[in-house]
Design a protein around this motif. Sequence first.
Motif, PDB file in Angstrom:
ATOM      1  N   LEU A  80      -0.871 -10.139  -0.657  1.00  0.00           N
ATOM      2  CA  LEU A  80      -1.858  -9.188  -0.111  1.00  0.00           C
ATOM      3  C   LEU A  80      -1.869  -7.945  -1.096  1.00  0.00           C
ATOM      4  CD1 LEU A  80      -0.457  -8.990   3.576  1.00  0.00           C
ATOM      5  CD2 LEU A  80      -2.736  -9.997   2.989  1.00  0.00           C
ATOM      6  N   MET A 121      -1.046  -2.468   6.240  1.00  0.00           N
ATOM      7  CA  MET A 121      -1.671  -0.910   6.154  1.00  0.00           C
ATOM      8  C   MET A 121      -1.173   0.046   6.851  1.00  0.00           C
ATOM      9  SD  MET A 121      -3.921   0.555   4.495  1.00  0.00           S
ATOM     10  CE  MET A 121      -5.054   0.211   3.411  1.00  0.00           C
ATOM     11  N   VAL A 127     -18.162   0.503  -0.035  1.00  0.00           N
ATOM     12  CA  VAL A 127     -18.227   1.738   1.171  1.00  0.00           C
ATOM     13  C   VAL A 127     -17.844   2.854   0.515  1.00  0.00           C
ATOM     14  CG1 VAL A 127     -15.839   1.348   1.889  1.00  0.00           C
ATOM     15  CG2 VAL A 127     -17.434   1.411   3.612  1.00  0.00           C
ATOM     16  N   LEU A 128     -17.075   2.788  -0.490  1.00  0.00           N
ATOM     17  CA  LEU A 128     -16.758   4.072  -1.336  1.00  0.00           C
ATOM     18  C   LEU A 128     -18.122   4.660  -1.768  1.00  0.00           C
ATOM     19  CD1 LEU A 128     -13.371   3.347  -3.169  1.00  0.00           C
ATOM     20  CD2 LEU A 128     -13.746   4.397  -1.053  1.00  0.00           C
ATOM     21  N   HIS A 186     -14.949  -5.614   8.702  1.00  0.00           N
ATOM     22  CA  HIS A 186     -13.583  -5.299   7.981  1.00  0.00           C
ATOM     23  C   HIS A 186     -12.475  -5.336   9.140  1.00  0.00           C
ATOM     24  CE1 HIS A 186     -10.988  -3.046   5.555  1.00  0.00           C
ATOM     25  NE2 HIS A 186     -10.994  -1.848   6.324  1.00  0.00           N
ATOM     26  N   VAL A 187     -12.962  -4.962  10.449  1.00  0.00           N
ATOM     27  CA  VAL A 187     -11.962  -5.026  11.527  1.00  0.00           C
ATOM     28  C   VAL A 187     -11.827  -6.156  11.898  1.00  0.00           C
ATOM     29  CG1 VAL A 187     -11.691  -4.413  13.818  1.00  0.00           C
ATOM     30  CG2 VAL A 187     -12.473  -2.624  12.445  1.00  0.00           C
ATOM     31  N   SER A 221      -2.429  -8.239   7.058  1.00  0.00           N
ATOM     32  CA  SER A 221      -2.826  -7.421   6.194  1.00  0.00           C
ATOM     33  C   SER A 221      -2.778  -6.088   6.979  1.00  0.00           C
ATOM     34  CB  SER A 221      -4.050  -7.607   5.465  1.00  0.00           C
ATOM     35  OG  SER A 221      -5.179  -7.743   7.061  1.00  0.00           O
ATOM     36  N   LEU A 222      -2.935  -5.891   8.183  1.00  0.00           N
ATOM     37  CA  LEU A 222      -2.888  -4.983   8.929  1.00  0.00           C
ATOM     38  C   LEU A 222      -1.727  -4.345   9.127  1.00  0.00           C
ATOM     39  CD1 LEU A 222      -5.001  -3.575  11.070  1.00  0.00           C
ATOM     40  CD2 LEU A 222      -4.127  -4.966  12.849  1.00  0.00           C
ATOM     41  N   GLN A 279     -13.623  -8.668  -1.332  1.00  0.00           N
ATOM     42  CA  GLN A 279     -13.142  -7.405  -0.793  1.00  0.00           C
ATOM     43  C   GLN A 279     -13.463  -6.467  -1.607  1.00  0.00           C
ATOM     44  OE1 GLN A 279      -8.931  -8.912  -0.305  1.00  0.00           O
ATOM     45  NE2 GLN A 279      -8.795  -7.759   1.498  1.00  0.00           N
ATOM     46  N   ALA A 323     -10.209   6.420   8.985  1.00  0.00           N
ATOM     47  CA  ALA A 323     -10.767   5.491  10.160  1.00  0.00           C
ATOM     48  C   ALA A 323     -11.335   6.485  11.296  1.00  0.00           C
ATOM     49  CB  ALA A 323      -9.703   4.487  10.465  1.00  0.00           C
ATOM     50  N   HIS A 374       0.939  -1.141  -0.006  1.00  0.00           N
ATOM     51  CA  HIS A 374       0.132   0.031   0.061  1.00  0.00           C
ATOM     52  C   HIS A 374       0.907   1.268  -0.182  1.00  0.00           C
ATOM     53  CE1 HIS A 374      -3.445  -2.701   0.767  1.00  0.00           C
ATOM     54  NE2 HIS A 374      -3.050  -2.893   2.012  1.00  0.00           N
ATOM     55  N   ILE A 406     -22.084   1.693   6.627  1.00  0.00           N
ATOM     56  CA  ILE A 406     -20.580   1.857   6.842  1.00  0.00           C
ATOM     57  C   ILE A 406     -20.311   1.179   8.272  1.00  0.00           C
ATOM     58  CG2 ILE A 406     -18.903   3.595   7.670  1.00  0.00           C
ATOM     59  CD1 ILE A 406     -20.390   5.551   5.549  1.00  0.00           C
ATOM     60  N   MET A 410     -13.964   8.729  10.628  1.00  0.00           N
ATOM     61  CA  MET A 410     -15.333   7.842  10.553  1.00  0.00           C
ATOM     62  C   MET A 410     -15.662   7.535  11.931  1.00  0.00           C
ATOM     63  SD  MET A 410     -16.863   7.129   7.962  1.00  0.00           S
ATOM     64  CE  MET A 410     -16.844   7.076   5.965  1.00  0.00           C
ATOM     65  N   PHE A 432     -20.049  -2.595   7.786  1.00  0.00           N
ATOM     66  CA  PHE A 432     -18.718  -2.978   7.051  1.00  0.00           C
ATOM     67  C   PHE A 432     -17.771  -2.764   7.986  1.00  0.00           C
ATOM     68  CE2 PHE A 432     -14.888  -0.928   5.540  1.00  0.00           C
ATOM     69  CZ  PHE A 432     -14.519  -1.294   4.323  1.00  0.00           C
ATOM     70  N   LEU A 433     -17.749  -1.817   8.870  1.00  0.00           N
ATOM     71  CA  LEU A 433     -16.545  -1.561   9.856  1.00  0.00           C
ATOM     72  C   LEU A 433     -16.428  -2.925  10.510  1.00  0.00           C
ATOM     73  CD1 LEU A 433     -14.306   0.398  10.551  1.00  0.00           C
ATOM     74  CD2 LEU A 433     -15.936   1.623  12.020  1.00  0.00           C
ATOM     75  N   TYR A 490     -15.346  -2.827  -0.745  1.00  0.00           N
ATOM     76  CA  TYR A 490     -14.564  -1.632  -0.830  1.00  0.00           C
ATOM     77  C   TYR A 490     -15.388  -0.650  -1.695  1.00  0.00           C
ATOM     78  CZ  TYR A 490     -10.736  -3.973   1.780  1.00  0.00           C
ATOM     79  OH  TYR A 490      -9.986  -4.506   2.885  1.00  0.00           O
TER      80      TYR A 490
HETATM   81  C1  HEM Z   1     -10.461   1.377  12.545  1.00  0.00           C
HETATM   82  C2  HEM Z   1     -10.455   0.058  11.896  1.00  0.00           C
HETATM   83  C3  HEM Z   1      -9.939  -0.346  10.646  1.00  0.00           C
HETATM   84  C4  HEM Z   1      -8.871  -1.014  10.489  1.00  0.00           C
HETATM   85  C5  HEM Z   1      -8.352  -1.920  11.564  1.00  0.00           C
HETATM   86  C6  HEM Z   1      -8.725  -1.134   9.047  1.00  0.00           C
HETATM   87  C7  HEM Z   1      -7.961  -2.155   8.386  1.00  0.00           C
HETATM   88  C8  HEM Z   1      -7.588  -2.049   7.139  1.00  0.00           C
HETATM   89  C9  HEM Z   1      -6.759  -3.043   6.478  1.00  0.00           C
HETATM   90  C10 HEM Z   1      -5.827  -4.198   7.129  1.00  0.00           C
HETATM   91  C11 HEM Z   1      -6.697  -2.808   5.211  1.00  0.00           C
HETATM   92  C12 HEM Z   1      -5.997  -3.749   4.093  1.00  0.00           C
HETATM   93  C13 HEM Z   1      -6.984  -5.023   3.715  1.00  0.00           C
HETATM   94  C14 HEM Z   1      -5.980  -5.809   2.974  1.00  0.00           C
HETATM   95  O1  HEM Z   1      -4.585  -5.564   2.457  1.00  0.00           O
HETATM   96  O2  HEM Z   1      -6.330  -6.920   2.711  1.00  0.00           O
HETATM   97  C15 HEM Z   1      -7.700  -1.845   4.847  1.00  0.00           C
HETATM   98  C16 HEM Z   1      -8.086  -1.566   3.520  1.00  0.00           C
HETATM   99  C17 HEM Z   1      -9.169  -0.543   3.494  1.00  0.00           C
HETATM  100  N1  HEM Z   1      -9.956  -0.075   4.282  1.00  0.00           N
HETATM  101 FE1  HEM Z   1      -9.854  -0.109   6.375  1.00  0.00          FE
HETATM  102  N2  HEM Z   1      -9.439  -0.402   8.378  1.00  0.00           N
HETATM  103  C18 HEM Z   1     -10.226   0.302   9.440  1.00  0.00           C
HETATM  104  C19 HEM Z   1     -11.275   1.291   9.133  1.00  0.00           C
HETATM  105  C20 HEM Z   1     -11.742   1.686   7.914  1.00  0.00           C
HETATM  106  C21 HEM Z   1     -13.018   2.330   7.716  1.00  0.00           C
HETATM  107  C22 HEM Z   1     -13.503   3.337   8.646  1.00  0.00           C
HETATM  108  C23 HEM Z   1     -12.992   2.456   6.234  1.00  0.00           C
HETATM  109  C24 HEM Z   1     -14.271   3.226   5.689  1.00  0.00           C
HETATM  110  C25 HEM Z   1     -15.366   3.213   5.840  1.00  0.00           C
HETATM  111  C26 HEM Z   1     -11.962   1.686   5.528  1.00  0.00           C
HETATM  112  C27 HEM Z   1     -12.029   1.601   4.277  1.00  0.00           C
HETATM  113  C28 HEM Z   1     -11.032   0.882   3.774  1.00  0.00           C
HETATM  114  C29 HEM Z   1     -11.046   0.454   2.151  1.00  0.00           C
HETATM  115  C30 HEM Z   1     -11.673   1.106   1.195  1.00  0.00           C
HETATM  116  C31 HEM Z   1      -9.650  -0.226   2.158  1.00  0.00           C
HETATM  117  C32 HEM Z   1      -8.990  -0.649   0.745  1.00  0.00           C
HETATM  118  C33 HEM Z   1      -8.293   0.749   0.486  1.00  0.00           C
HETATM  119  C34 HEM Z   1      -7.378   0.699  -0.864  1.00  0.00           C
HETATM  120  O3  HEM Z   1      -6.730  -0.430  -1.136  1.00  0.00           O
HETATM  121  O4  HEM Z   1      -7.417   1.549  -1.560  1.00  0.00           O
HETATM  122  N3  HEM Z   1     -11.212   0.921   6.611  1.00  0.00           N
HETATM  123  N4  HEM Z   1      -8.265  -1.513   5.904  1.00  0.00           N
END
Ligand code: HEM
Length: 209
Positions: free
Chosen positions: A126, A205, A140-141, A191-192, A201-202, A133, A32, A20, A184, A35, A187-188, A137
């Motif tokens: 990754l 990121m 959520v966008l 997603h978490v 993955s974390l 996914q 994050a 990333h 959202i 939001m 999703f959150l 994603y």
């Molecule tokens: C606060 C806790 C959050 C954690 C721990 C978290 C964690 C992550 C991780 C680890 C990834 C990478 C996934 C991968 O590589 O497989 C990711 C991607 C992503 N997350 Fe989160 N996220 C959080 C909050 C959010 C929120 C609030 C949103 C939107 C409402 C969001 C939207 C996205 C999107 C759209 C991606 C893809 C980004 C891209 O590649 O352009 N995340 N997240």
Amino acid sequence: MNSLAEAEAQKAVGRRPAIHSLYVRITHWINAVAMLIMIGSGWQIYNASPLFPFTFPSEVTLGGWLAGGLLWHFAAMWVLAANGLVYLVAGLVTGRLRRKLLPVSARSVMADLAVALTGRLSHADLSVYNAVQKLLYLGVLVAGLVIVASGLAVWKPVQLRPLAVLFGGYEGARLVHFFAMAFIALFLVVHVVMALLVPRSLRAMVLGR
Ligand code: HEM
């Protein structure tokens, strides 16, 4: 492995492109935090005039009372919107969004979902998102765009009348704003949980690799 081979292996890792890029990581974490503030303060505002026969427990709301919630909401909305704009414009201009999130078909989503539900989904690479996914994603966008647009309509229904009309007026915009929030928030949660199940993955990121 001898120390020379080890050093070579480390150099090779250093040369590997980041999973990333820096702008994605920075905008992701700003988003994050923004939001979470928007959701907590939004629940506070909702509690002052609930749309449905329930309110949110005060422990998960932000601001202490209606005016406090509004202050948090209006402060974080600029951060959320400006940060989202940077992420979207950079992703569109560089072609990254298209490369990462498209194409996605119903057939590929069903296939990846079946594999995921039987615990056989590979997380080896990754840098490539699976179809589920991609769909989440993209979803959520879109929800992000809808929540900002409906929020503007609720905020200034007279000045931004055409926008409010698009959502069926002020009350319609409130409903759309609520359901976009619900999407959202759901999703959150998913997603978490997924990020915690695949901690690499974390790490990617946060650190990029
Ligand atoms: C606060 C806790 C959050 C954690 C721990 C978290 C964690 C992550 C991780 C680890 C990834 C990478 C996934 C991968 O590589 O497989 C990711 C991607 C992503 N997350 Fe989160 N996220 C959080 C909050 C959010 C929120 C609030 C949103 C939107 C409402 C969001 C939207 C996205 C999107 C759209 C991606 C893809 C980004 C891209 O590649 O352009 N995340 N997240």
